[in-house]
Design a protein around this motif. Sequence first.
Motif: not given
Length: 501
Positions: A301, A320, A325, A352-354, A363-365
Amino acid sequence: MQTFQGYKDGSKVPVESYNRQDWQRGYESLKQEFEYWIDDVEGEIPQELQGTVFRNGPGLLDRNGQRVQHPFDGDGMISAIAFQNGRAYFRNRYVRTQGFVEEEKAGKFLYRGVFGTQKPGGWLANAFDFKLKNIANTNIIYWGGKLLALWEAAEPHRLDPHTLETVRIDYLNGVLHPGEAFSAHPRIEKDRLINFQIKPGLSTTITIYELDRSGKLVDRHAHSVPGFAFIHDFVITPNYCIFFQNPVTYNPLPYILGWQGAGECVHFNPGHPTRIIVIPRHPVSGDSKGREKKAVQILEAESGFVFHHANAFEQENKIYIDSICYESLPTLDPGADYRQTDFEALSPGQLWRFELNLENQTVRRQMLETRCCEFPSVHPANVGQPYRFLYLGAASAAQGNAPLQAILKIDLSSGERQLWSAAPKGFVSEPIFVPRANATLEDDGWLLSLVYDSARHRSDAIVLDARDLNKGPVARLHLQHHVPYGLHGSFTPQFFGPANV
């Protein structure tokens, strides 16, 4: 709706949200140990609130004029507030670790602290001294009939839940061996306690433990991952344990030569990726749906640093993870005074949401909350599951970095926020969510927190209605003294107050 206590006439421009001198006083040691009924109460303690909240944190921050270099080096002090029939009983007591007892007798520091505290005598007195003092100062849980004070680098200490007296180091019925650690951030999933141990080096070994309600070991497995890992917390789902390997390096030479503490030798590498380590909880038997499990997976990430996670869950073949962070890990400068922290010069912790896709290794955040926040808390039944409500300690002002002075509630479904602020004179601790008995709604319960009131140099235990923070505390329990800023705690429905009640 957000409320803005501590703000002018309901406007969104904060009054001086905090004064550094006010904040600093919360780091004074509390050297006395107390036991008393809390009789000075504003509002009413809910009759349904029955049980005991335990908190842990560094309580002793100086010895014979020498201050610890960082509060994380302070000796662990347990505070307990037991609730029954609309009343509350307070007690606090230091964990009598071997190092604490020895230093109390000597009247000076005899051990080096991980975060820079040195023994008197300069670098010559500290060089090549690698003995760690188990300070038992980070978390406390009641599990398997035992009250356990936790520090992530060593074994737990068992305490008497009725008196807080230290019983002994506890090896969890043979689960641990001498010298093995038990993290300060266990996760509880219904009738399972899941925790881990880290052994860092050129490669890092992560050992995962699962204990049942009786404290019996039901699963244990170890995994090696490449590189040095500085990992404080983790999250679970029904099928996985997930760790964030922060992009840091460790140069032990200054520690070996007595110049710095071990924590001061950890350095953040900006621009390097954060690695997300996904470990199957049931690597042999398959997952809960009978699908064949894969080996440990490591995803990358964007660069950042995570101390604490809020929660994780699986949904539609994705994982999720909601985490606090930071843009980077602040440098621990040798000789610097932590009480002079320049908050404005540091990036804040934000939520933050991963989103992890294990099939295509992506991985998107997404940022969920821009306000400075820390110490997340969720309904205990939702650990590892999809959830709606999240509670955090937060800054009073919506922008910038500052000490935690507010409790923030986030509705992750609607995006609605509620904020209760103790600014400008109050500083909050971790909120602990306690569900109401037989409740059907996820937010039906209370939030318990300690608030340091710098105007009085005392602390208050507050009880908030978790459904509506706008009402302010339903009860504010005025303690007879302050409690230094703590770290983590937990609630048990068992009442551990005076035996003669």
